[in-house]
Design a protein around this motif. Structure first.
Motif, short mmCIF file in Angstrom:
data_model
loop_
_atom_site.label_atom_id
_atom_site.label_comp_id
_atom_site.label_asym_id
_atom_site.label_seq_id
_atom_site.Cartn_x
_atom_site.Cartn_y
_atom_site.Cartn_z
N GLY A 1 0.78 -1.31 -0.39
CA GLY A 1 0.36 0.02 -0.10
C GLY A 1 0.94 1.48 -0.44
N ILE A 2 2.15 1.22 -0.17
CA ILE A 2 2.89 2.46 0.26
C ILE A 2 3.46 1.90 -1.30
N LEU A 3 4.71 1.11 -1.67
CA LEU A 3 5.99 1.55 -2.04
C LEU A 3 5.09 0.55 -3.40
N LYS A 4 4.94 0.95 -4.38
CA LYS A 4 4.15 1.25 -6.13
C LYS A 4 4.91 -0.27 -6.30
N GLN A 5 3.81 -0.55 -7.71
CA GLN A 5 4.62 -1.96 -8.52
C GLN A 5 5.42 -1.59 -9.07
N ASP A 6 6.29 -2.42 -8.70
CA ASP A 6 8.05 -1.44 -9.53
C ASP A 6 8.98 -0.26 -9.39
N GLU A 7 8.57 -0.39 -8.13
CA GLU A 7 9.49 0.64 -7.62
C GLU A 7 9.94 -0.14 -6.82
N ARG A 8 11.37 0.77 -6.90
CA ARG A 8 12.86 0.14 -6.06
C ARG A 8 12.89 1.86 -5.10
N ILE A 9 13.80 0.60 -4.08
CA ILE A 9 14.55 2.22 -2.76
C ILE A 9 15.54 0.87 -2.20
N ASP A 10 16.51 1.69 -1.75
CA ASP A 10 17.95 1.41 -1.07
C ASP A 10 18.24 0.91 -0.17
N LEU A 11 17.08 1.63 0.26
CA LEU A 11 16.91 1.52 1.73
C LEU A 11 15.60 1.61 2.79
N SER A 12 15.25 0.95 3.54
CA SER A 12 14.04 1.00 4.31
C SER A 12 14.32 1.23 5.89
N ILE A 13 14.11 2.71 6.37
CA ILE A 13 14.60 2.44 7.84
C ILE A 13 13.41 2.64 8.61
N CYS A 14 13.35 2.13 10.22
CA CYS A 14 11.90 2.33 10.98
C CYS A 14 12.61 2.54 12.77
N SER B 1 12.52 -5.33 -3.95
CA SER B 1 12.26 -4.58 -4.27
C SER B 1 13.88 -3.09 -3.70
N CYS B 2 13.85 -4.06 -2.71
CA CYS B 2 14.72 -2.72 -1.48
C CYS B 2 16.36 -3.88 -1.49
N LEU B 3 16.91 -3.15 -1.31
CA LEU B 3 18.17 -3.30 -1.01
C LEU B 3 19.01 -4.08 0.50
N TRP B 4 18.16 -2.80 1.01
CA TRP B 4 18.22 -2.88 2.30
C TRP B 4 17.06 -2.65 3.45
N PHE B 5 16.70 -3.41 3.95
CA PHE B 5 15.59 -3.42 4.97
C PHE B 5 16.22 -3.04 6.58
N SER B 6 16.01 -2.14 7.28
CA SER B 6 16.56 -2.25 8.39
C SER B 6 15.73 -1.82 9.23
N THR B 7 16.31 -1.72 10.64
CA THR B 7 15.09 -1.21 11.98
C THR B 7 15.73 -1.15 12.89
N LEU B 8 15.61 -0.39 13.70
CA LEU B 8 16.12 -0.25 15.25
C LEU B 8 15.58 -0.84 15.82
N VAL B 9 16.55 -1.52 16.87
CA VAL B 9 15.92 -2.75 17.91
C VAL B 9 16.32 -1.79 19.21
N SER B 10 15.18 -1.62 20.73
CA SER B 10 16.00 -1.17 21.46
C SER B 10 15.69 -1.94 22.61
N LYS B 11 15.06 -3.09 22.36
CA LYS B 11 14.91 -4.10 23.66
C LYS B 11 16.39 -5.01 23.28
N SER B 12 18.11 -5.57 23.08
CA SER B 12 18.71 -6.60 23.18
C SER B 12 18.07 -7.50 22.90
N ALA B 13 16.94 -7.77 24.29
CA ALA B 13 16.05 -9.19 24.42
C ALA B 13 15.41 -9.72 23.08
N HIS B 14 14.68 -8.46 22.82
CA HIS B 14 14.52 -8.94 20.74
C HIS B 14 14.53 -9.67 20.28
N LEU B 15 16.18 -9.40 19.74
CA LEU B 15 16.82 -9.19 19.06
C LEU B 15 16.91 -11.10 18.73
N LYS B 16 16.82 -12.03 19.64
CA LYS B 16 16.49 -13.82 19.33
C LYS B 16 15.54 -14.02 18.90
#
Length: 328
Positions: A185-198, A262-277
């Motif tokens: 609903g955000i990325l359009k068909q055939d749209e390319r992004i190099d990075l997503s951040i969150c 559609s994306c080279l690298w997806f990324s996100t912050l993870v505040s709690k180390s317990a959520h990494l697993k």
């Protein structure tokens, strides 16, 4: 007897080396560029100039001054009670993902951060403040899509873009009509992004968000606090979601698989180390080809960024060669 003047390090060494906010705030310089900050600056008990970081209006005035002085943003405002993020931490995330993109460069340009509008970034949850796209565009010239489920946030971010000539045509704000979706609903068909951040919602419920604020303020002020004033503000969707940070990241990882090409690298912050697993488990389940975890630190707070890609090394190389030709 006055308390002894506090000794401070020359620089905040925990911040990224390129972060413009490593040195202590020069309030007189900030007031010069943004006079509306003046009423909030005072000399504290340690004889240092500062603001009351428990006052939302003071925090907002500081942000305005920082964005004006360091990033040339003439107009910046947010609706009452919306999230007013600390600028240094937001800048840090962008500098670390810039290094990630730089590591993709061919041997002759290895670790040189790609710059220019052909580098396209999606900010998941841009918020009313539009801070990530502002800093990313002003520092590296990247173009941005700012997505959010809240129409008020989108309208506010769009107003910031419209009122700053330097941002026009560089940042596109898109409303996500379905709060259950992230990329769909955000990325359009055939749209390319190099990075997503969150920067995902941290808490699992409104009560948990309130409790966390009370605990934080109690620790900082060393006294009992019944009802918190959110000094950095925040609407419900900015602070919490069902299942909290862990579930949000899990949903994002799962949905990212649908946009693997559609994306080279997806990324996100993870505040709690317990959520990494759980995040690593989800990434393995969707078949991420490569996963990177990058530690980050701001003052007493430690965090980390997790990034993943579905592209093979050969596909990554081809992506860079075809899309980053104009980078300098």
């Amino acid at each position: 007897m006055l308390p002894k003047k506090k000794e401070h390090p020359e620089e905040k060494s925990g911040l990224h080396p390129r972060n413009k906010h490593r040195k202590r705030y020069d309030f007189q310089q900030l007031i010069k560029s943004s006079p509306e900050l003046r009423p909030y600056v005072r000399v504290n008990e340690f004889r240092d100039e500062s603001i009351d970081f428990f006052n939302p209006e003071a925090v907002k005035a500081l942000n305005k001054a920082l964005l004006k002085q360091y990033y040339g943003i003439g107009y910046w405002d947010i609706p009452k009670n919306y999230l007013c993020p600390p600028i240094p931490g937001r800048a840090d995330y962008l500098h670390y993902v810039a290094d990630l993109l730089g590591s993709m460069q061919p041997d002759g340009q290895k670790n040189k951060v790609p710059r220019g509008p052909q580098i396209k970034v999606l900010d998941v949850g841009v918020g009313a403040n539009c801070v990530y796209p502002i800093i990313g565009n002003r520092e590296y010239g990247w173009s941005f899509i700012g997505a959010d489920i809240d129409p008020v946030s989108i309208a506010s971010a769009q107003k910031i873009v419209d009122k700053n000539l330097s941002l026009q045509g560089q940042i596109e704000c898109r409303w996500q009509p379905n709060p259950k979706h992230i990329f769909q609903g955000i990325l359009k068909q055939d749209e390319r992004i190099d990075l997503s951040i969150c920067n995902p919602p941290f808490h699992a419920s409104s009560a948990e968000a309130q409790s966390g604020s009370v605990r934080k303020l109690r620790n900082l002020k060393q006294k009992s606090i019944a009802k918190p004033v959110l000094n950095f503000g925040g609407q419900s969707n900015e602070l919490w979601c069902e299942g909290g940070e862990s579930r949000f990241i899990g949903n994002m990882i799962q949905e990212s698989k649908q946009f693997a090409g559609s994306c080279l690298w997806f990324s996100t912050l993870v505040s709690k180390s317990a959520h990494l697993k759980e995040a690593y488990k989800a990434l393995q389940a969707v078949g991420a080809v490569e996963v990177k975890t990058i530690p980050m630190s701001q003052g007493n707070k430690t965090s980390r960024m997790v990034a993943w890609t579905f592209l093979t090394p050969e596909q990554q190389k081809s992506w860079v060669q075809t899309r980053w030709k104009e980078s300098s």
